[in-house]
Enzyme design. Structure first.
Site, PDB file in Angstrom:
ATOM      1  CD  GLU A 137      35.165  45.584  51.475  1.00 50.41           C
ATOM      2  OE1 GLU A 137      36.149  46.052  50.858  1.00 50.41           O
ATOM      3  OE2 GLU A 137      34.638  44.475  51.217  1.00 50.41           O
ATOM      4  CE  LYS A 139      31.846  42.447  51.289  1.00 54.69           C
ATOM      5  NZ  LYS A 139      32.700  41.715  50.327  1.00 54.69           N
ATOM      6  CE  LYS A 163      37.145  46.201  47.589  1.00 49.87           C
ATOM      7  NZ  LYS A 163      37.198  44.986  48.455  1.00 49.87           N
ATOM      8  CD  GLU A 194      40.668  42.950  44.237  1.00 49.72           C
ATOM      9  OE1 GLU A 194      40.296  43.543  45.265  1.00 49.72           O
ATOM     10  OE2 GLU A 194      39.892  42.342  43.473  1.00 49.72           O
ATOM     11  CG  ASN A 245      40.124  38.925  45.845  1.00 46.77           C
ATOM     12  OD1 ASN A 245      39.890  37.879  46.442  1.00 46.77           O
ATOM     13  ND2 ASN A 245      39.183  39.815  45.568  1.00 46.77           N
ATOM     14  CD  GLU A 266      42.364  43.348  48.059  1.00 42.89           C
ATOM     15  OE1 GLU A 266      41.314  43.047  47.465  1.00 42.89           O
ATOM     16  OE2 GLU A 266      43.177  44.157  47.599  1.00 42.89           O
ATOM     17  CB  SER A 267      39.361  37.394  49.727  1.00 36.03           C
ATOM     18  OG  SER A 267      38.632  38.346  48.994  1.00 36.03           O
TER      19      SER A 267
END
Length: 283
Positions: A80, A82, A142, A191, A212, A242-243
């Protein structure tokens, strides 16, 4: 994505502008209401989405490229890009999108995720094409999607896939947005955070489901969320964790639960050698 709240976004009304940073006393729902209201205000000021541009962009990339990338044998990393997040603050000031995407590609990432939301995450839709050109990989956009026009703009910007948040959408909306993206051979990654959101995702026909692992009440991370929800998914969906994915050990823990795709952001962005960090996760 850092999100949560009630599913019926379309019934919300815009609130006055307030800072989008997570303030004392705020709930996740407060934050989400503000960011969705700000998104709707911005959409109302934009010109109509250009379907022809989206059709042209779709013709210039492989169809359903994210599905293909995540269907490969082995471990598939979605790396990712960001600039910031409400929980972490600034992560990379004015990120060099081309350099980061190139590093991810050199490390063997399967795809790139780009957080495009402007106010809380300091992102830009312009990063999509830049990341795709620098890496040669499919790019997942996203953002907080609440309107079909955002999908069309994302496809026109070069996205191979777009994130849909089951915390924002009901099953009917998810199904409608997936159908819209299918017109452009663009994938939807839906998600979820819990069983209720998973039910909406499955009911909406999601073919790629991301779990997530962040708890939206206390913002702690529990990989057990992926393990628990995977048992409730249809066997044919592609699972994305995710995460909280920080090491190869985390990945090996989740693979027996059917996960072969992993979205990793902050822990990669903070590395000096991002290519090597991607390789370590895949080894």
């Amino acid at each position: 994505m850092w999100a949560g709240g009630a599913p019926h976004v379309q019934t919300r009304t815009a609130r006055p502008h307030r800072p989008l940073a997570h303030a004392r006393g705020d709930t996740v729902s407060d934050f989400l209401d503000r960011i969705v209201a700000r998104t709707r205000e911005r959409l109302a000021q934009e010109p109509p989405a250009d379907r022809r541009a989206a059709e042209t962009a779709a013709c210039n990339r492989p169809p359903h490229a994210l599905t293909a990338a995540l269907s490969r044998d082995g471990i598939n990393i979605i790396a990712e890009i960001k600039a910031a997040s409400p929980s972490a603050g600034v992560i990379v000031e004015n990120p060099d999108v081309e350099a980061i995407a190139g590093q991810y590609g050199a490390g063997g990432a399967a795809a790139i995720s780009v957080v495009t939301e402007r106010d809380a995450f300091h992102g830009s839709r312009d990063w999509i094409a830049r990341a795709a050109a620098a890496s040669g990989l499919p790019v997942l956009m996203k953002d907080f999607i609440v309107d079909e026009s955002q999908l069309i703009r994302g496809v026109a910007a070069g996205a191979s896939a777009i994130l849909l948040l089951a915390s924002l959408l009901d099953a009917e909306q998810i199904r409608s947005f997936i159908a819209c993206l299918d017109q452009f051979t663009c994938d939807a990654l839906v998600e979820v955070h819990d069983e209720r959101e998973l039910e909406r995702a499955v009911g909406g026909g999601a073919r790629l489901i991301g779990v997530n692992n962040r708890n939206l009440r206390d913002f702690g991370v529990d990989l057990g969320t992926s393990e628990r929800l995977s048992k409730l998914m249809p066997p044919n969906v592609i699972r994305v964790a995710e995460s909280g994915i920080k090491s190869a050990r985390d990945i090996e823990r989740l693979r027996p639960s059917g996960f072969h795709a992993f979205l990793v952001g902050e822990s990669l962005l903070r590395q000096n050698d991002r290519a090597a960090a991607v390789r370590r996760l895949s080894s």
